[in-house]
Design a protein around this motif. Structure first.
Motif, PDB file in Angstrom:
ATOM      1  N   PHE A 166       1.012  46.157  72.858  1.00  0.00           N
ATOM      2  CA  PHE A 166       1.133  45.270  74.014  1.00  0.00           C
ATOM      3  C   PHE A 166      -0.221  44.679  74.384  1.00  0.00           C
ATOM      4  O   PHE A 166      -1.279  45.191  73.986  1.00  0.00           O
ATOM      5  CB  PHE A 166       1.756  45.985  75.216  1.00  0.00           C
ATOM      6  CG  PHE A 166       0.990  47.197  75.709  1.00  0.00           C
ATOM      7  CD1 PHE A 166      -0.059  47.052  76.603  1.00  0.00           C
ATOM      8  CD2 PHE A 166       1.333  48.484  75.295  1.00  0.00           C
ATOM      9  CE1 PHE A 166      -0.759  48.157  77.066  1.00  0.00           C
ATOM     10  CE2 PHE A 166       0.636  49.597  75.741  1.00  0.00           C
ATOM     11  CZ  PHE A 166      -0.413  49.433  76.637  1.00  0.00           C
ATOM     12  N   THR A 167      -0.165  43.609  75.140  1.00  0.00           N
ATOM     13  CA  THR A 167      -1.350  42.906  75.622  1.00  0.00           C
ATOM     14  C   THR A 167      -1.315  42.880  77.139  1.00  0.00           C
ATOM     15  O   THR A 167      -0.296  42.516  77.738  1.00  0.00           O
ATOM     16  CB  THR A 167      -1.380  41.460  75.090  1.00  0.00           C
ATOM     17  OG1 THR A 167      -1.412  41.484  73.658  1.00  0.00           O
ATOM     18  CG2 THR A 167      -2.615  40.722  75.598  1.00  0.00           C
ATOM     19  N   ARG A 184       4.687  43.101  75.599  1.00  0.00           N
ATOM     20  CA  ARG A 184       4.784  43.694  74.273  1.00  0.00           C
ATOM     21  C   ARG A 184       4.754  42.619  73.192  1.00  0.00           C
ATOM     22  O   ARG A 184       4.993  41.428  73.461  1.00  0.00           O
ATOM     23  CB  ARG A 184       6.073  44.513  74.132  1.00  0.00           C
ATOM     24  CG  ARG A 184       6.038  45.817  74.868  1.00  0.00           C
ATOM     25  CD  ARG A 184       7.119  46.774  74.482  1.00  0.00           C
ATOM     26  NE  ARG A 184       8.389  46.212  74.057  1.00  0.00           N
ATOM     27  CZ  ARG A 184       9.542  46.865  74.104  1.00  0.00           C
ATOM     28  NH1 ARG A 184       9.571  48.094  74.605  1.00  0.00           N
ATOM     29  NH2 ARG A 184      10.662  46.303  73.691  1.00  0.00           N
ATOM     30  N   ALA A 185       4.522  43.053  71.957  1.00  0.00           N
ATOM     31  CA  ALA A 185       4.487  42.113  70.841  1.00  0.00           C
ATOM     32  C   ALA A 185       5.820  41.400  70.661  1.00  0.00           C
ATOM     33  O   ALA A 185       5.868  40.274  70.162  1.00  0.00           O
ATOM     34  CB  ALA A 185       4.092  42.850  69.564  1.00  0.00           C
ATOM     35  N   ASP A 186       6.924  42.050  71.085  1.00  0.00           N
ATOM     36  CA  ASP A 186       8.238  41.416  70.960  1.00  0.00           C
ATOM     37  C   ASP A 186       8.568  40.510  72.140  1.00  0.00           C
ATOM     38  O   ASP A 186       9.676  39.982  72.245  1.00  0.00           O
ATOM     39  CB  ASP A 186       9.328  42.472  70.785  1.00  0.00           C
ATOM     40  CG  ASP A 186       9.434  43.427  71.986  1.00  0.00           C
ATOM     41  OD1 ASP A 186       8.718  43.216  72.989  1.00  0.00           O
ATOM     42  OD2 ASP A 186      10.225  44.384  71.914  1.00  0.00           O
ATOM     43  N   GLY A 187       7.612  40.333  73.046  1.00  0.00           N
ATOM     44  CA  GLY A 187       7.799  39.425  74.168  1.00  0.00           C
ATOM     45  C   GLY A 187       8.292  40.070  75.446  1.00  0.00           C
ATOM     46  O   GLY A 187       8.331  39.412  76.488  1.00  0.00           O
TER      47      GLY A 187
END
Length: 527
Positions: free
Chosen positions: A291-292, A310-313
């Motif tokens: 995550f960012t 998260r990387a999946d949005g």
């Protein structure tokens, strides 16, 4: 080789980066640390461009252990009485004790002696100047490592000959040196990549204090030890081992910090993340979720809670807490009365984070009840559902003998739905067992707590009922024609609770607390 970085601004990061550049400018343009650390000058500057070192206490930053695990390593090793210390280091410790407890004619004579001892184990402790020609400054010693021909600062020594012989606190002067050294343009390629963690060694005569520093949008400095005297009895083995463990733990941490700087990678281009904690993933089973961080959710340096993606949005909330009731949170989440919990740290991760548990939950688009009230955005037709949600959550907790503890309006999130509005509870830090667990040791004195709710007092279910009454009277009563006299005085504690809330002929908390036969949630025209 590290290259010059330019921040890619987003609406989330702009305030942080602006404040960051202001802090750097202060480090470049400010007075010399010896002048800036003078109490009169320092506290005046703390009002406008503070270093977050707890002076005064409102200038306290987030725990530095969240930003680099080297600080947790130091704390863990120092607290480990079984830490194996080499015999040659024990001998060196005795020599350091003798050097530190000697008397010296002036400050530089003492610093020169201590620099020499540290150089024997920590690599050569250097004197490094910075600044303009007319104002060259240097600390009393620097431990450095070279990263692509650039010095990265691992440790800063700031010493005073004896307690009371100088005007300045060595820990404050060391904090200013940390800011100023890392603000120089020759290290901006490192500083823009990471939060530049560094240890600070404060010394006053034979007294030593180890601190840590990170450079976020503001500089954060925190003591990792108290001031520890080296005036011990060499015949008492435990005392010698403790002093030896202090400096051996520092040696191990600095070795790890050296590796950290050597492993910085040029491809790390998401430099906005330098402002946020170092942990950026969590694992569920075999699935790793990266995550960012996007932004803080509260305008308070000590409240460690962020919005992230998260990387999946998927949007999530990442929170770090020294205490958090996972079971209580899940009880409410199972009935959609709290955000769904996605992850919480195990004991090993808690240790690595310096005693803080990482709690990750779904992000809910909602506004705290008190803010909704101030904006006049509470829908009158939703007042019943709001208070029913709160009461149901508390009933569920009480059935399992849990007390929420801090049921104030900021912890009640109002969510707008197609059908109106509903409530969810957030912040289960204080949640605990009825008459078994305790309130925290520090509580806001400006808040009117229920009778018996005091620092370290036992949690009681009755206190939750007090807050339900307060929520009704302070935030929802403006949407009714009247507040029944049977509601009672929120400042008291004699509140009884029935099985639930009825929105039919009346709204009742039991036989002794009723809204009467006709309860209207139509806003009073006179409000």
């Amino acid at each position: 080789m590290l290259s010059k970085i330019y921040f890619v601004l987003s609406h989330y990061s702009f305030p942080l980066i602006t404040e960051y550049h202001t802090t750097v400018a202060r480090g470049l343009e400010g007075n010399s640390p010896s002048v800036a650390a003078n109490p009169e000058n320092f506290f005046r500057t703390q009002e406008t461009d503070p270093i977050l070192n707890g002076r005064p206490l409102c200038n306290t930053g987030p725990p530095i252990t969240l930003y680099n695990k080297v600080f947790s390593k130091f704390l863990d090793d120092f607290s480990n009485v079984n830490l194996k210390i080499p015999s040659d280091f024990l001998s060196w410790t005795e020599e350091l004790i003798l050097a530190a407890t000697n008397g010296y004619g002036d400050e530089e004579e003492r610093n020169e002696a201590i620099r020499g001892k540290f150089s024997e184990k920590f690599s050569t402790m250097l004197l490094i100047e910075y600044g303009k020609k007319k104002q060259k400054c240097k600390s009393d010693g620097m431990i450095v490592t070279e990263v692509n021909l650039i010095n990265a600062y691992l440790g800063i020594l700031e010493g005073k000959n004896e307690i009371g012989t100088a005007k300045n606190d060595p820990t404050i002067q060391g904090a200013i040196y940390y800011r100023d050294y890392w603000s120089q343009s020759n290290v901006d390629q490192i500083r823009d990549f990471c939060c530049v963690p560094t240890f600070i060694i404060g010394m006053a005569g034979p007294w030593f204090c180890i601190l840590g520093g990170v450079f976020l949008s503001r500089v954060v400095i925190q003591p990792l030890t108290d001031f520890i005297p080296l005036t011990i009895n060499l015949r008492v083995s435990d005392q010698v081992k403790r002093i030896s463990r202090l400096f051996y733990s520092l040696l191990l941490a600095i070795k790890e910090l050296r590796e950290f700087y050597h492993n910085l990678k040029q491809e790390e281009t998401e430099t906005e993340q330098r402002f946020f904690p170092c942990i950026r993933h969590y694992k569920i089973g075999e699935i790793v979720h990266h995550f960012t961080y996007l932004c803080g959710l509260l305008d308070d340096h000590t409240r460690t809670i962020w919005k992230a993606k998260r990387a999946d949005g998927k949007l999530i909330v990442v929170k770090f807490a020294s205490k958090y009731n996972i079971q209580g949170h899940n009880i409410c989440a199972e009935h959609n009365l709290a955000p769904q919990l996605l992850y919480s740290s195990d004991d090993e991760e808690v240790k690595a984070l310096g005693g803080f548990k990482m709690v990750i939950m779904e992000y809910i688009c909602g506004i705290p009840l008190d803010q909704k009230y101030l904006k006049d955005e509470i829908k009158p037709q939703s007042c019943v559902s709001i208070i029913e949600d709160v009461k149901k959550a508390i009933d569920l907790l009480h059935e399992k003998d849990f007390v929420f503890g801090d049921l104030r309006a900021p912890n009640v999130l109002i969510v707008d739905t197609n059908d109106g509005q509903r409530a969810v509870l957030v912040d289960f830090d204080w949640c605990g067992k009825d008459k078994l667990d305790e309130y925290p040791s520090s509580m806001n004195k400006k808040i009117q707590w229920p009778i018996g709710a005091e620092p370290c007092a036992l949690l009681q279910k009755e206190h939750d009922l007090y807050w339900i009454t307060t929520l009704l009277t302070d935030y929802l009563s403006r949407y009714t024609y009247r507040i029944p006299s049977g509601l009672g005085n929120p400042s008291g504690s004699g509140i009884s609770s029935g099985s639930g809330i009825s929105s039919g002929s009346g709204m009742s908390f039991g036989s002794g607390m009723s809204f009467g036969s006709r309860m209207s949630f139509v806003q009073d025209d006179n409000d």
